[in-house]
Design an enzyme around this catalytic site. Sequence first.
Site, PDB file in Angstrom:
ATOM      1  N   ASP A   1      -1.756   6.435   6.681  1.00  0.00           N
ATOM      2  CA  ASP A   1      -2.824   5.628   6.083  1.00  0.00           C
ATOM      3  C   ASP A   1      -3.189   4.531   7.085  1.00  0.00           C
ATOM      4  O   ASP A   1      -2.520   3.514   7.175  1.00  0.00           O
ATOM      5  CB  ASP A   1      -2.323   5.014   4.765  1.00  0.00           C
ATOM      6  CG  ASP A   1      -3.314   4.013   4.175  1.00  0.00           C
ATOM      7  OD1 ASP A   1      -4.407   3.829   4.751  1.00  0.00           O
ATOM      8  OD2 ASP A   1      -2.981   3.414   3.132  1.00  0.00           O
TER       9      ASP A   1
ATOM     10  N   LYS B   1     -12.426  -2.080   6.455  1.00  0.00           N
ATOM     11  CA  LYS B   1     -11.661  -3.028   7.266  1.00  0.00           C
ATOM     12  C   LYS B   1     -12.082  -2.989   8.733  1.00  0.00           C
ATOM     13  O   LYS B   1     -12.339  -4.012   9.314  1.00  0.00           O
ATOM     14  CB  LYS B   1     -10.170  -2.760   7.103  1.00  0.00           C
ATOM     15  CG  LYS B   1      -9.731  -3.337   5.755  1.00  0.00           C
ATOM     16  CD  LYS B   1      -8.567  -2.731   5.101  1.00  0.00           C
ATOM     17  CE  LYS B   1      -8.547  -3.191   3.643  1.00  0.00           C
ATOM     18  NZ  LYS B   1      -7.652  -2.426   2.813  1.00  0.00           N
TER      19      LYS B   1
ATOM     20  N   TRP C   1       0.825  -1.222   0.000  1.00  0.00           N
ATOM     21  CA  TRP C   1       0.000   0.000   0.000  1.00  0.00           C
ATOM     22  C   TRP C   1       0.852   1.263   0.000  1.00  0.00           C
ATOM     23  O   TRP C   1       0.519   2.235  -0.687  1.00  0.00           O
ATOM     24  CB  TRP C   1      -0.991  -0.003   1.169  1.00  0.00           C
ATOM     25  CG  TRP C   1      -2.050  -1.038   0.966  1.00  0.00           C
ATOM     26  CD1 TRP C   1      -2.267  -2.148   1.721  1.00  0.00           C
ATOM     27  CD2 TRP C   1      -3.020  -1.094  -0.101  1.00  0.00           C
ATOM     28  NE1 TRP C   1      -3.304  -2.880   1.195  1.00  0.00           N
ATOM     29  CE2 TRP C   1      -3.778  -2.260   0.093  1.00  0.00           C
ATOM     30  CE3 TRP C   1      -3.309  -0.269  -1.195  1.00  0.00           C
ATOM     31  CZ2 TRP C   1      -4.817  -2.634  -0.770  1.00  0.00           C
ATOM     32  CZ3 TRP C   1      -4.341  -0.635  -2.053  1.00  0.00           C
ATOM     33  CH2 TRP C   1      -5.075  -1.796  -1.836  1.00  0.00           C
TER      34      TRP C   1
END
Length: 362
Positions: free
Chosen positions: A173, A197, A102
Amino acid sequence: MRKVYNFNAGPAMVPEEVLKQAQAEMLDWQGTGMSIMELGHRGHEFKEVAEQAEADLRELMEIPKNYHVLFLAGGATTQFAMVPLNLFGEKKVADYIETGVWSKKAVAEAKRYGTVNIAAHTEHRNHLAYVPTQEHWSLTKEAAYVHYTPNETIDGIEFHWVPQTGDVPLVADMTSNILSSPINVSDYGIIYAGAQKNVGQAGVTIVILREDLIKDPLPYTPTLYSYKTQTEHHSFYNTPPTYSWYIAGLVLAWLKRQGGVKAIYEVNQRKAKKLYAMINQHKDFYLCRVEPDYRSMENVMFYLHDEKLTPLFLEGAERQGLMNLRGHRVSGGVRASIYNAVPEEGVDLLVNFMADFVKRNG
Ligand SMILES: *Cc1c(COP(=O)(O)O)cnc(C)c1O
């Protein structure tokens, strides 16, 4: 209906209580005869839902008054662009810490708008991944911000410390670790997280940003990608993702009923400990490729030494209702995502299954 535990990395398990409440409220929102998803985003019904969700998030994370909270569309990936577009300013230089899939994507996006300096990245010792401590980083003095990914969902690598960046704003993030352990919001300039999530359903992204970072974005920035526009309109410049926002609100209220972030953190630590202990106990059968200090509490990533057994492991687990344990397509192996909504009893079942699997195949 068969009882299953869903270990998917995202979209991920949602608390059963939340799903039941959403089901009960689906057809008739508080006597209106309409679903909340059919009600106007500027009407008082949705406004109350939106404001309650923000209030609960502020309470759970103890968000200081000088931070705005946004509920935006576009996923965490949109933030990969919004962060540089809004923070680069005239400097057009930023530091990124590259620790997995990511953060690499965040880097690729930021490079479209300016200069990216990779101040540090994952390294390996004895075939195990770790992140160098901060004295080994090459941070740039004139950086507009430092971006990092506290928990790399695919690689199973997590920071258990917060980088110190002085006056340079720290951008995180937190898509896969928001609300899983207590944090100090004022350590950060911006925190962002896709909801799918740990805060419910895909479609809404939470952005928490310090008010002094709001300024004019780069001139070619699309209207909706401007933090200035979005904060001025309290996320209502256009139609926000109302239903995902509503579900996020239900999850936040559920989390408060669990005793808040501190309480769920205790449970999360126990869940992760049990899994890593099982891996350690059978070192010649299971293998975690991350150093103990950097192992993720949310995404427990491991391999079977004999990789030919992996499909058998995954099939056997599914027969016991332990679903979606397959590692990401880029990493292979096994990954147990054990976010807030995954009950401890599901982890206990998985640990038992792992022990049993060694007995039968070891
Ligand atoms: C899942 C994930 C993303 C991508 O989120 P989208 O909402 O699909 O854009 C980004 N960062 C991290 C850390 C993630 O876990």
